[in-house]
Write an enzyme that holds these catalytic residues in place. Sequence first.
Site, PDB file in Angstrom:
ATOM      1  CG  ASN A 125      16.183  -9.859  81.299  1.00 40.52           C
ATOM      2  OD1 ASN A 125      16.637  -8.997  80.556  1.00 40.52           O
ATOM      3  ND2 ASN A 125      14.923 -10.277  81.221  1.00 40.52           N
TER       4      ASN A 125
ATOM      5  CG  ASN B 198      20.257 -18.041  84.933  1.00 37.25           C
ATOM      6  OD1 ASN B 198      19.484 -18.832  84.410  1.00 37.25           O
ATOM      7  ND2 ASN B 198      20.354 -17.895  86.238  1.00 37.25           N
TER       8      ASN B 198
ATOM      9  CG  ASP C 113      17.475 -21.282  91.151  1.00 32.26           C
ATOM     10  OD1 ASP C 113      17.029 -22.421  90.938  1.00 32.26           O
ATOM     11  OD2 ASP C 113      16.757 -20.269  91.181  1.00 32.26           O
TER      12      ASP C 113
END
EC number: 2.7.1.23
Length: 255
Positions: A158, A114, A44
């Site tokens: 998150n 993100n 990622d």
Amino acid sequence: MNINKIALIYNQNSKHLAIIEEIKKLYNYCKIEEAEAIIVIGGDGELLHNIHRYMNLNIPFYGVNLGSLGFLMNPLDTKNLLQNIHESTVSILNPLLMQAEDISGQIYTALAINEVSIFRKTNQAAKFRIDVNGIERMSELVADGALVATPAGSSAYNLSAGGPILPLDSNMLCLTPICSFRPRRWHGALLLSSATIKFEILNTNKRPVNATADFQEFNNITNVTVKSTKDKPIKLLFNKNHTLEDRIIKEQFGG
């Protein structure tokens, strides 16, 4: 998808160079500027860095996972790689636009796929005020920090901070505190993607704060404004049987 020109990006220092060499033999790759799709091999982090680098080209990205989690990536399938790209589905991500000001008055702008996060720089907890659409919603939050996450980013930092996972097409943002001390029971808020969120840092001399937009960090910040932008849509390609929407749903059930 009808894709004929494909570019290939990978880390030259990757420990998976043998696999990458096999992928390189599959196709006559073109220059990035000429491509109709960009294959990014890695994890990622590698994908996010290259999206930031090439997002202005408006070319879709197809990630091949050779990293650890690979939430935004596709599984390695060397034999069917090109077929998977041609049959892939497209997910559109709208990044966050962050504007931050430091103690000298310097203004910084950055995009985040993100999340945008603010966090304490020292052992002292951060203190800040939160405004949403120009209205004060919290006069003082004492915490290690806070973040605003996109649906695509809601399953990353998150989630680790205790925030909820959002469906990709929810048109929502997560506002999540990081180790909130006061108010102790506040777990954050769900906001429309059209919202503008402003953090005003309190007592910056005693309680300095940094801000990040994905991996870009800015020091000694006095205020941060965050909003979603549709001016820089990002196209990610996923295998038809391995879509990002499916992964987000699976993550909510511990998958």
